[in-house]
Structure formats: C-alpha cells, structure tokens
Design a protein around this motif. Sequence first.
Motif, PDB file in Angstrom:
ATOM      1  N   GLN A  18     -47.238 -21.628  12.901  1.00 29.20           N
ATOM      2  CA  GLN A  18     -46.935 -20.413  13.654  1.00 29.20           C
ATOM      3  C   GLN A  18     -45.424 -20.163  13.724  1.00 29.20           C
ATOM      4  O   GLN A  18     -44.967 -19.027  13.543  1.00 29.20           O
ATOM      5  CB  GLN A  18     -47.504 -20.538  15.060  1.00 29.20           C
ATOM      6  CG  GLN A  18     -47.258 -19.309  15.931  1.00 29.20           C
ATOM      7  CD  GLN A  18     -47.768 -19.507  17.340  1.00 29.20           C
ATOM      8  OE1 GLN A  18     -47.687 -20.604  17.880  1.00 29.20           O
ATOM      9  NE2 GLN A  18     -48.297 -18.444  17.942  1.00 29.20           N
TER      10      GLN A  18
ATOM     11  N   SER B  35     -50.606 -26.694  13.511  1.00 27.31           N
ATOM     12  CA  SER B  35     -50.818 -25.257  13.745  1.00 27.31           C
ATOM     13  C   SER B  35     -49.596 -24.626  14.410  1.00 27.31           C
ATOM     14  O   SER B  35     -49.229 -23.483  14.110  1.00 27.31           O
ATOM     15  CB  SER B  35     -52.063 -25.047  14.616  1.00 27.31           C
ATOM     16  OG  SER B  35     -51.919 -25.725  15.862  1.00 27.31           O
TER      17      SER B  35
ATOM     18  N   GLN C 121     -44.086 -18.892  10.388  1.00 27.44           N
ATOM     19  CA  GLN C 121     -44.469 -17.495  10.188  1.00 27.44           C
ATOM     20  C   GLN C 121     -43.569 -16.565  11.003  1.00 27.44           C
ATOM     21  O   GLN C 121     -43.167 -15.501  10.517  1.00 27.44           O
ATOM     22  CB  GLN C 121     -45.943 -17.298  10.576  1.00 27.44           C
ATOM     23  CG  GLN C 121     -46.916 -17.933   9.605  1.00 27.44           C
ATOM     24  CD  GLN C 121     -48.358 -17.892  10.085  1.00 27.44           C
ATOM     25  OE1 GLN C 121     -48.626 -17.650  11.272  1.00 27.44           O
ATOM     26  NE2 GLN C 121     -49.297 -18.142   9.178  1.00 27.44           N
TER      27      GLN C 121
END
Length: 306
Positions: free
Chosen positions: A36, A32, A39
């Motif tokens: 992140q 995760s 992104q």
Amino acid sequence: MALELRRLRYFVMLAEELSFTRAAARLHIAQSALTQQIQLLEKEIGAELIVRRPGGCVLTGVGSLVEAEGRDLMARVDAADTRIRAAVQGQSGRIRLAYTRSARGGTVDALVAGYRARFPHVEVIAETGWTALNVSGLLKRRLDLAFVRPPIEEAGIVCRLMAPEELMLALPDGHPLLTRFPRKVPRQHLVDEPVVMWPRENGPGMYDRTVQQVWPDGGFHHARYEPDDEQLLRAVAGGGVIAVVPAGRARALPMPGVRLRHFTGPTPTVDLALAYRPEHLPAPALALLALMDEIDAVPASQVREA
C-alpha cells in the motif's frame, strides 16, 4: 510534489531486496502495508517505480532514479538525525569553559581530559582567569562553565563543589621557621610576617577564607601583591616574604629557593567549584556536570547557590 520520507525509506529497502516479502520482514511491517505504501508513493510521483515478476521485482527507469536519490537523501537524513540527537545528549556542540589560575592540574585537568575523551565532537573553548573574572564571564553569558574558588556572593550562580584543597606555607630558603619547624608550622608564628598575596578583588571569598584560617587572631601583614601563584612563589624565592598557596599549585610549580611546609591542625583548606548559571545551560555543559557526578568528583548533595 512533497515526498513522504517514510514511504521513500520503504522503497529504498524494497529496491535493495527486490522482494516485497523480504523487504517487509526487514521493515517489520505486513507485506500488504508495504504494498500500500509503495502504491501511494507511485501515486505521489506519478510514475510506476517497480514491476512484480514471478522471480521477484525489477525497478523501472524512474524507480532506479528514485532509489539512487532516495538512498542519498536517507543517508543525509540519518546523519542529520545523529547530529541532532548527539547535540541534545551533549555529545556535540561546544562548551565555553574557564579555568581558575589557582587550580590547574590535578582533579580539574583530569575531569576536562575525561570529558574530551568521552565527547570528542564537543568543541571545548577554554580560557584561564581568576575567580572574579570567571564569575563576570558567567554573568555576562560569555562563559557556560567556570572553575572558581568559593564562596562567591553573586546571585544566580550555582557552585558544584569539588574536593577541598589543603593550603600550604611557602617559605624562602634560610627562613628561621624551616629549622625550627621541619614538618608543620604553627599559625601563631606567622603573626606580622610579611606576606605576598594576589589582590583581594581577584577572589574575595578565597582571600578572606585564607586569612581567617591562617591568621585567625589577626597579625596578617600583606606586604606585596602578585597576580597569581607562580608569581607568588617567585617572590618567595627572592626572599623577604612568605606565601600561602593551594597544595596542588605549590607542588605543580617547583621553585628553586622555595620550601613548603604544612600547617599544624586544623588543616586550612580552600574550596574549588565548577560554577554556572542554571538557566539555558547548553547540553554539552550538562554532560560535563553529569560526568562530575559519575566519577564522584562532586557529591550531588553539595550544590550551593550564591
């Protein structure tokens, strides 16, 4: 646009694996967290870099460009980091070093050769001079380290002592003392003998210590000047004078017409030291001092400050 290098490194790893799971495992972060960061990188660049698909990921056109540029940039960053760390640890850079004329060979050359072998990327800029000249080079910051013959009087110079060296007597062939004393010569028989020596100003401490040990009761007759040990021995070979020289140089410079003798006890010796100014000493110079301690050339307790 200012790219965050950590995110760029993450993306290069992802582009290599084309799997968030495998890339996160290699980076030792949560999947995760990797998602992140990618992104955020896409937001910084303003374009999509990678597309998720059931069988893995594929790079977009911009993503392929970012991977190529990022990989090249990371390689240069890593190389710069390696060079910087090497310099800090004394593994690169340069050292300005001076030998002393009376101590070439033996321990000194072995120490410097060992240093060159261990730190091949350090540039050793070496020269040779007598003690007074080397001390002057340290005081003027022209040198980082210098081999000297202590004691020296200049303030702010630290001397890391090496093993003391025996002084030997050099006599010309045919000198009466050779047959009278085939192994060791008593000092009292040198009173008023004409002696060839280098000028005292070249190394006052060594000069005075030599005279005090070999002629403790006086009778030193300085008859001739020569600049260094080689010329001293040539003068002895020519006859008419004797000389007192460090054993290492005497044996390293075999001279036809010159015979060497030990002195009766106590054995006269001179010190040898690696001298430096402790303030602003560059990392490569500190590494050489550390190597001296490591090979036990100099006990750490034997540090004297003039």
